[in-house]
Design a protein around this motif. Sequence first.
Motif, PDB file in Angstrom:
ATOM      1  N   ARG A 119       0.828  -1.217   0.000  1.00  0.00           N
ATOM      2  CA  ARG A 119       0.000   0.000   0.000  1.00  0.00           C
ATOM      3  C   ARG A 119       0.861   1.265   0.000  1.00  0.00           C
TER       4      ARG A 119
ATOM      5  N   GLN B  65       1.481   2.815  -3.364  1.00  0.00           N
ATOM      6  CA  GLN B  65       0.323   3.193  -4.173  1.00  0.00           C
ATOM      7  C   GLN B  65      -0.038   4.677  -3.997  1.00  0.00           C
TER       8      GLN B  65
ATOM      9  N   GLN C 270      -1.718   7.805  -2.867  1.00  0.00           N
ATOM     10  CA  GLN C 270      -2.416   8.065  -1.617  1.00  0.00           C
ATOM     11  C   GLN C 270      -2.949   9.492  -1.544  1.00  0.00           C
TER      12      GLN C 270
ATOM     13  N   VAL D 250      -5.457   5.190  -2.144  1.00  0.00           N
ATOM     14  CA  VAL D 250      -5.307   4.702  -0.778  1.00  0.00           C
ATOM     15  C   VAL D 250      -5.505   5.909   0.127  1.00  0.00           C
TER      16      VAL D 250
ATOM     17  N   ARG E  77      -7.878  -0.298   1.239  1.00  0.00           N
ATOM     18  CA  ARG E  77      -7.146   0.835   0.674  1.00  0.00           C
ATOM     19  C   ARG E  77      -6.986   1.953   1.712  1.00  0.00           C
TER      20      ARG E  77
ATOM     21  N   GLY F 284      -5.050  -3.408   4.589  1.00  0.00           N
ATOM     22  CA  GLY F 284      -4.422  -2.097   4.723  1.00  0.00           C
ATOM     23  C   GLY F 284      -3.086  -2.225   5.427  1.00  0.00           C
ATOM     24  N   CYS F 285      -2.570  -1.097   5.882  1.00  0.00           N
ATOM     25  CA  CYS F 285      -1.219  -1.071   6.427  1.00  0.00           C
ATOM     26  C   CYS F 285      -1.130  -0.070   7.579  1.00  0.00           C
TER      27      CYS F 285
END
Length: 188
Positions: A39, A42, A44, A74, A102, A131-132
Motif C-alpha cells: 500500500r 500506491q 495516496q 489509498v 485501501r 491495509g497497512c
Amino acid sequence: ALNSGKYQLIFADQSAYPTQLLQIYDPPPLLFCRGNSARLQQAQIAMVGSRKPTAHAQKTTFDMAQYLAQVGYVITSGLAVGVDKCAHLGALTQTHAEHQGRTIGVMGTGIDVYYPNHHEQLFSQIIEQGGCLVSELLPHTLPHRHTFPRRNRLVAGLSLATIVTEATIKSGSLITARLTSEQGKQVF
C-alpha cells in the motif's frame, strides 16, 4: 516481535520504501510496518481533521474516503478519533475484493503501541482487510506531544494531496496541511 512476523522493517535504500517519502526533507531512515506494505507504494490521498467533528464532517469524510478508495486511491490518515477514524472506515467499506483495504494508518507511537487504545479494533480491521500501519518510531515508543508532528509529516509526505474536512485553527490537521503545501502538493 520482528522474528514472530508482527511487523517488518523497510529501510530507505530498499525498493519497498515509498519513493514519495524520499522527496521530503529528512526522510526517515527506516519504517516499521504491519499489514500490506505494498500500500505504501500506491497513490495516496491524506484525509485529516478534527478529533471532535460535526455530524456533517463525519459523513463528508466517510463518503469522500469511500469514493476515493473506490476509484483507486489509498486513504492515509493518523488513526486519531474523529475525522481520521471516519476516513479509515470509509476506505474500509469497499465490497469488491480489488478495492478492499485501501487505507494506511500512520502511527504517532511505536508500531506495537495502540493509541488511542480504544481503537484496537480499527487497527486490527485495517490489517485484516489488507491495509497497512506504519511508524518511523522505535517499538515501545509511547505517545508524546513531539511524536504527533512527526506522524503528521509522514501523513503529508506519503500522500499526493491532503484533504482537511474540518479543523480548528490551532490543530494538528493544519500542521499536516502546511507540511503538504511546503512539499509542493495540493491541499483541499
